[in-house]
Design a protein around this motif. Structure first.
Motif, PDB file in Angstrom:
ATOM      1  N   SER A 354       0.915  -1.284  -0.115  1.00  0.00           N
ATOM      2  CA  SER A 354      -0.020   0.072   0.191  1.00  0.00           C
ATOM      3  C   SER A 354       0.876   1.286   0.047  1.00  0.00           C
ATOM      4  CB  SER A 354      -0.766   0.118   1.166  1.00  0.00           C
ATOM      5  OG  SER A 354      -1.719  -1.154   1.140  1.00  0.00           O
ATOM      6  N   PHE A 355       2.085   1.084   0.157  1.00  0.00           N
ATOM      7  CA  PHE A 355       2.910   2.258   0.483  1.00  0.00           C
ATOM      8  C   PHE A 355       4.128   2.308  -0.715  1.00  0.00           C
ATOM      9  CE2 PHE A 355       1.682   2.051   5.094  1.00  0.00           C
ATOM     10  CZ  PHE A 355       1.185   3.085   5.231  1.00  0.00           C
ATOM     11  N   PHE A 356       3.874   1.402  -1.594  1.00  0.00           N
ATOM     12  CA  PHE A 356       4.783   1.374  -2.725  1.00  0.00           C
ATOM     13  C   PHE A 356       4.567   2.638  -3.606  1.00  0.00           C
ATOM     14  CE2 PHE A 356       6.804  -2.765  -3.215  1.00  0.00           C
ATOM     15  CZ  PHE A 356       7.142  -3.085  -2.173  1.00  0.00           C
ATOM     16  N   ASN A 357       3.451   3.229  -3.664  1.00  0.00           N
ATOM     17  CA  ASN A 357       3.220   4.464  -4.426  1.00  0.00           C
ATOM     18  C   ASN A 357       4.126   5.656  -3.871  1.00  0.00           C
ATOM     19  OD1 ASN A 357       1.596   3.482  -6.230  1.00  0.00           O
ATOM     20  ND2 ASN A 357      -0.384   4.294  -5.429  1.00  0.00           N
ATOM     21  N   LEU A 358       4.365   5.595  -2.752  1.00  0.00           N
ATOM     22  CA  LEU A 358       5.432   6.659  -2.032  1.00  0.00           C
ATOM     23  C   LEU A 358       6.567   6.684  -2.704  1.00  0.00           C
ATOM     24  CD1 LEU A 358       4.367   6.309   1.781  1.00  0.00           C
ATOM     25  CD2 LEU A 358       4.279   8.446   0.413  1.00  0.00           C
ATOM     26  N   PRO A 359       7.589   5.570  -2.704  1.00  0.00           N
ATOM     27  CA  PRO A 359       8.772   5.770  -3.589  1.00  0.00           C
ATOM     28  C   PRO A 359       8.565   6.106  -5.106  1.00  0.00           C
ATOM     29  CG  PRO A 359       8.288   3.388  -3.091  1.00  0.00           C
ATOM     30  CD  PRO A 359       7.307   4.400  -2.098  1.00  0.00           C
ATOM     31  N   LEU A 360       7.645   5.560  -5.646  1.00  0.00           N
ATOM     32  CA  LEU A 360       7.242   5.997  -7.082  1.00  0.00           C
ATOM     33  C   LEU A 360       7.005   7.374  -7.406  1.00  0.00           C
ATOM     34  CD1 LEU A 360       5.251   3.133  -8.949  1.00  0.00           C
ATOM     35  CD2 LEU A 360       7.517   3.859  -9.303  1.00  0.00           C
ATOM     36  N   SER A 361       6.280   7.953  -6.379  1.00  0.00           N
ATOM     37  CA  SER A 361       5.902   9.179  -6.317  1.00  0.00           C
ATOM     38  C   SER A 361       7.153  10.260  -6.139  1.00  0.00           C
ATOM     39  CB  SER A 361       4.995   9.824  -5.386  1.00  0.00           C
ATOM     40  OG  SER A 361       3.688   9.103  -5.392  1.00  0.00           O
ATOM     41  N   TYR A 362       8.063   9.824  -5.458  1.00  0.00           N
ATOM     42  CA  TYR A 362       9.184  10.583  -5.142  1.00  0.00           C
ATOM     43  C   TYR A 362      10.347  10.475  -6.621  1.00  0.00           C
ATOM     44  CZ  TYR A 362       7.405  10.802  -0.460  1.00  0.00           C
ATOM     45  OH  TYR A 362       6.789  11.016   0.356  1.00  0.00           O
ATOM     46  N   ILE A 363      10.069   9.226  -7.031  1.00  0.00           N
ATOM     47  CA  ILE A 363      11.012   8.753  -8.306  1.00  0.00           C
ATOM     48  C   ILE A 363      10.512   9.737  -9.125  1.00  0.00           C
ATOM     49  CG2 ILE A 363      11.408   7.469 -10.185  1.00  0.00           C
ATOM     50  CD1 ILE A 363      11.239   5.131  -7.903  1.00  0.00           C
ATOM     51  N   ALA A 364       9.268  10.102  -9.354  1.00  0.00           N
ATOM     52  CA  ALA A 364       8.457  11.105 -10.356  1.00  0.00           C
ATOM     53  C   ALA A 364       8.942  12.321 -10.106  1.00  0.00           C
ATOM     54  CB  ALA A 364       6.918  11.067 -10.483  1.00  0.00           C
ATOM     55  N   ASP A 365       9.007  12.871  -8.728  1.00  0.00           N
ATOM     56  CA  ASP A 365       9.380  14.264  -8.407  1.00  0.00           C
ATOM     57  C   ASP A 365      10.886  14.538  -8.739  1.00  0.00           C
ATOM     58  OD1 ASP A 365       7.053  14.903  -7.467  1.00  0.00           O
ATOM     59  OD2 ASP A 365       7.414  14.229  -5.405  1.00  0.00           O
ATOM     60  N   ALA A 366      11.721  13.345  -8.525  1.00  0.00           N
ATOM     61  CA  ALA A 366      13.241  13.511  -8.885  1.00  0.00           C
ATOM     62  C   ALA A 366      13.395  13.478 -10.219  1.00  0.00           C
ATOM     63  CB  ALA A 366      14.080  12.281  -8.029  1.00  0.00           C
ATOM     64  N   ASN A 367      12.640  12.691 -11.018  1.00  0.00           N
ATOM     65  CA  ASN A 367      12.581  12.933 -12.476  1.00  0.00           C
ATOM     66  C   ASN A 367      12.481  14.137 -13.139  1.00  0.00           C
ATOM     67  OD1 ASN A 367      10.939  12.577 -15.389  1.00  0.00           O
ATOM     68  ND2 ASN A 367      12.620  11.062 -15.089  1.00  0.00           N
ATOM     69  N   MET A 368      11.101  15.027 -12.658  1.00  0.00           N
ATOM     70  CA  MET A 368      10.683  16.157 -13.061  1.00  0.00           C
ATOM     71  C   MET A 368      11.746  17.187 -12.644  1.00  0.00           C
ATOM     72  SD  MET A 368       7.425  18.339 -11.772  1.00  0.00           S
ATOM     73  CE  MET A 368       7.937  18.342 -10.003  1.00  0.00           C
ATOM     74  N   GLN A 369      12.508  17.092 -11.314  1.00  0.00           N
ATOM     75  CA  GLN A 369      13.444  18.172 -10.991  1.00  0.00           C
ATOM     76  C   GLN A 369      14.762  17.997 -11.932  1.00  0.00           C
ATOM     77  OE1 GLN A 369      14.163  17.596  -6.743  1.00  0.00           O
ATOM     78  NE2 GLN A 369      11.843  18.275  -6.467  1.00  0.00           N
ATOM     79  N   ARG A 370      15.280  16.595 -12.259  1.00  0.00           N
ATOM     80  CA  ARG A 370      16.441  16.484 -12.892  1.00  0.00           C
ATOM     81  C   ARG A 370      16.224  17.092 -14.506  1.00  0.00           C
ATOM     82  NH1 ARG A 370      18.498  10.073 -13.990  1.00  0.00           N
ATOM     83  NH2 ARG A 370      20.561  10.720 -15.340  1.00  0.00           N
ATOM     84  N   PHE A 371      15.364  16.749 -15.098  1.00  0.00           N
ATOM     85  CA  PHE A 371      15.192  17.047 -16.563  1.00  0.00           C
ATOM     86  C   PHE A 371      14.167  18.358 -16.740  1.00  0.00           C
ATOM     87  CE2 PHE A 371      15.524  12.442 -16.452  1.00  0.00           C
ATOM     88  CZ  PHE A 371      16.753  12.209 -17.253  1.00  0.00           C
ATOM     89  N   ASN A 372      14.051  19.180 -15.479  1.00  0.00           N
ATOM     90  CA  ASN A 372      13.649  20.488 -15.649  1.00  0.00           C
ATOM     91  C   ASN A 372      12.198  20.514 -16.234  1.00  0.00           C
ATOM     92  OD1 ASN A 372      13.633  23.332 -15.117  1.00  0.00           O
ATOM     93  ND2 ASN A 372      14.645  23.574 -16.945  1.00  0.00           N
ATOM     94  N   ARG A 373      11.224  19.581 -15.744  1.00  0.00           N
ATOM     95  CA  ARG A 373      10.024  19.549 -16.579  1.00  0.00           C
ATOM     96  C   ARG A 373       9.011  20.504 -15.630  1.00  0.00           C
ATOM     97  NH1 ARG A 373      10.973  14.894 -19.489  1.00  0.00           N
ATOM     98  NH2 ARG A 373      11.985  13.145 -18.694  1.00  0.00           N
ATOM     99  N   ASN A 374       7.878  20.813 -16.462  1.00  0.00           N
ATOM    100  CA  ASN A 374       6.873  21.541 -15.698  1.00  0.00           C
ATOM    101  C   ASN A 374       5.893  20.838 -14.982  1.00  0.00           C
ATOM    102  OD1 ASN A 374       7.709  24.159 -16.783  1.00  0.00           O
ATOM    103  ND2 ASN A 374       6.811  23.761 -18.769  1.00  0.00           N
ATOM    104  N   HIS A 375       5.848  19.552 -15.473  1.00  0.00           N
ATOM    105  CA  HIS A 375       4.936  18.430 -14.843  1.00  0.00           C
ATOM    106  C   HIS A 375       5.264  17.433 -14.876  1.00  0.00           C
ATOM    107  CE1 HIS A 375       1.263  15.879 -14.979  1.00  0.00           C
ATOM    108  NE2 HIS A 375       0.609  16.961 -14.497  1.00  0.00           N
ATOM    109  N   PRO A 376       5.223  16.475 -13.673  1.00  0.00           N
ATOM    110  CA  PRO A 376       5.901  15.110 -13.714  1.00  0.00           C
ATOM    111  C   PRO A 376       5.292  13.928 -14.629  1.00  0.00           C
ATOM    112  CG  PRO A 376       4.324  15.560 -11.695  1.00  0.00           C
ATOM    113  CD  PRO A 376       4.551  16.705 -12.484  1.00  0.00           C
ATOM    114  N   MET A 377       6.271  13.279 -15.101  1.00  0.00           N
ATOM    115  CA  MET A 377       5.916  12.367 -16.034  1.00  0.00           C
ATOM    116  C   MET A 377       5.408  11.050 -15.193  1.00  0.00           C
ATOM    117  SD  MET A 377       6.478  13.976 -18.903  1.00  0.00           S
ATOM    118  CE  MET A 377       6.338  12.689 -20.100  1.00  0.00           C
ATOM    119  N   SER A 378       4.169  11.361 -14.502  1.00  0.00           N
ATOM    120  CA  SER A 378       3.741  10.275 -13.702  1.00  0.00           C
ATOM    121  C   SER A 378       3.346   9.010 -14.377  1.00  0.00           C
ATOM    122  CB  SER A 378       2.546  11.089 -12.734  1.00  0.00           C
ATOM    123  OG  SER A 378       3.042  11.983 -12.129  1.00  0.00           O
TER     124      SER A 378
END
Length: 467
Positions: A354-378
């Protein structure tokens, strides 16, 4: 356009989660038993259906994810609209499995192929949209844990759909009542999906509404307009060590969960006689398997917030190893202890999941910051995760059915096994129930050790939107 409060949006997400759980719990719990026991599907057709299901799983998740994240013209423009339009279709796809077409070998095989692929298509649409809503409705760790807790409250209620099916059909002895119950569940699910589809605005939807109302030009659109190629986006995701560590861990978690949901009822029917455990208690036990983990999430969320999801998930792997070895040492001559072990294994495994969405959400946040996106590629993050993980849903039944049939399970259903062969089959079932968690736990403990996102602070773009 009116602004919606965070709480309203979170409850709308919970409504969709409730409708999703009503159907997903019963489908995964019953489809193997229905096709093996009631439709008498041949093993070759069963394996063919699982292979085609695996291939379709590998294709549709990343395809739909890419279309969602790149604003394909034929797709609805927001996450909530995806749920609004496909929610009722999900219920129709779910019902396909419970009404037999015919009882000939090839027709039953074709029925399973169509039922699995049609169900998974709608499951993917709704599942991806839900995962993305989870990431995009909330933006801080505390909010995400709170949303997990809220969704588990309604998920706990929704998971009793298995209990409802058990008692209404007397453990499938009255199949027509089981069918009527599934129709009721499909209608209820569609109603909650429609409600969620009208109210589940994301953080980025709200930000766009605010900018529009204030006459500003908001770059953060509802879905990303990034036209980076699919292969480049996939490589950007797969080259992330945290993502690789997570999906390997998640693959084995899904394999284990598929075993629990699809084979617990089959194994317990053989290992635990009605003289040891009353059928009424057995029905309660079966109904509790999809539900009890929700109680752990609801009451344990504050502890997870304190300890961190990384430690809680890792603790699940340690539990699998220790409890499985303990049960192997004690042996199968303790039916009540076996029930408690299976219930605890199911509860902790599903609670951690049930908590596996947490790490995936943080991976999406990190990906957005790393590639300077306006929106996470969730959608791409969750879709690529599904590309790797969802084959476990097919590989697990194929592997377990093959092992059981090696020891005569097909002949057991026909009543042609000798007492010695029956005893040998039961021993294999017991070993599978105890040793599979040990193997999964060891592999997961190793892969999870490479995941490095263990604590997140509130991001700077947090906003407070009130009604």
């Amino acid at each position: 356009m009116s602004k919606t409060s965070l709480r309203t949006r979170m409850w709308a997400y919970c409504a969709a989660s409730f409708g999703f759980t009503l159907l997903s719990s019963t489908f995964s719990f019953y489809y193997v038993k229905v096709f093996l026991t009631f439709y008498h599907i041949d093993e070759k057709w069963f394996h063919l259906a699982q292979i085609l299901y695996l291939i379709w799983n590998a294709v549709n998740d990343p395809l739909f994810a890419y279309c969602q994240d790149t604003s394909a013209s034929w797709m609805p423009t927001t996450r909530r609209e995806l749920i609004l339009y496909t929610g009722p279709l999900f219920g129709m796809a779910y019902l396909t499995a419970w009404f037999p077409w015919a009882y000939s070998s090839w027709v039953t095989g074709l029925h399973l192929i169509v039922a699995l692929c049609l169900y998974d298509t709608m499951f993917t649409f709704i599942g991806l949209a839900l995962c993305c809503l989870y990431t995009e409705i909330t933006v801080t760790e505390s909010e995400r844990i709170r949303l997990t807790q809220m969704s588990q409250v309604v998920g706990f209620i929704g998971s009793f759909s298995v209990t409802l099916c058990e008692f209404s059909s007397h453990s499938l002895k009255d199949f027509s009542k089981f069918q009527a119950t599934t129709v009721l569940l499909a209608v209820l699910s569609a109603v909650f999906m429609v409600y969620a589809g009208k109210h589940a605005h994301t953080y980025y939807d709200v930000r766009k509404m605010m900018a529009t109302n204030e006459g500003e030009n908001e770059d953060g659109c509802t879905q990303s307009t990034d036209r980076t190629s699919y292969w480049r986006l996939t490589w950007q995701i797969l080259s992330d060590r945290n993502f690789l560590s997570f999906v390997i861990t998640n693959f084995f978690q899904e394999f284990h969960r598929s075993f629990i949901m699809s084979f617990t009822v089959i194994i317990c029917d053989q290992l635990i006689s009605e003289d040891d455990v009353h059928p009424y208690v057995r029905s309660i036990f079966y109904g509790s398997i999809p539900a009890i983990h929700s109680l752990l999430v609801i009451f344990g969320a504050p502890l997870v917030d304190k300890l961190g999801y990384f430690s809680v998930i890792r603790g699940n792997f340690v539990w699998k190893i220790l409890s499985g070895l303990t049960m192997v040492f004690l042996g199968q001559g303790h039916p009540w202890l076996l029930i408690m072990f299976l219930l605890a294994d199911s509860a902790y495994t599903n609670m951690a999941f049930s908590f596996f969405n947490l790490p995936l959400s943080y991976i999406a946040d990190a990906n957005m910051q790393r590639f300077n996106r306006n929106h996470p590629m969730s959608s791409m993050i969750f879709g690529t995760n599904a590309l790797v993980v969802k084959p476990a849903q097919s590989l697990c039944p194929m592997f377990i059915v093959a092992v059981l049939n090696m020891y005569g399970y097909q002949h057991l259903k026909a009543g042609t096994l000798t007492s010695f062969e029956t005893s040998q089959l039961k021993e294999v079932m017991f070993r599978l129930a105890c040793c599979l968690p040990v193997v999964m736990g060891c592999l997961q403990f190793l892969s999870w050790s490479f995941f490095s996102i263990r604590l997140r602070h509130a991001p700077s773009h947090t906003i407070d939107v009130t009604a």
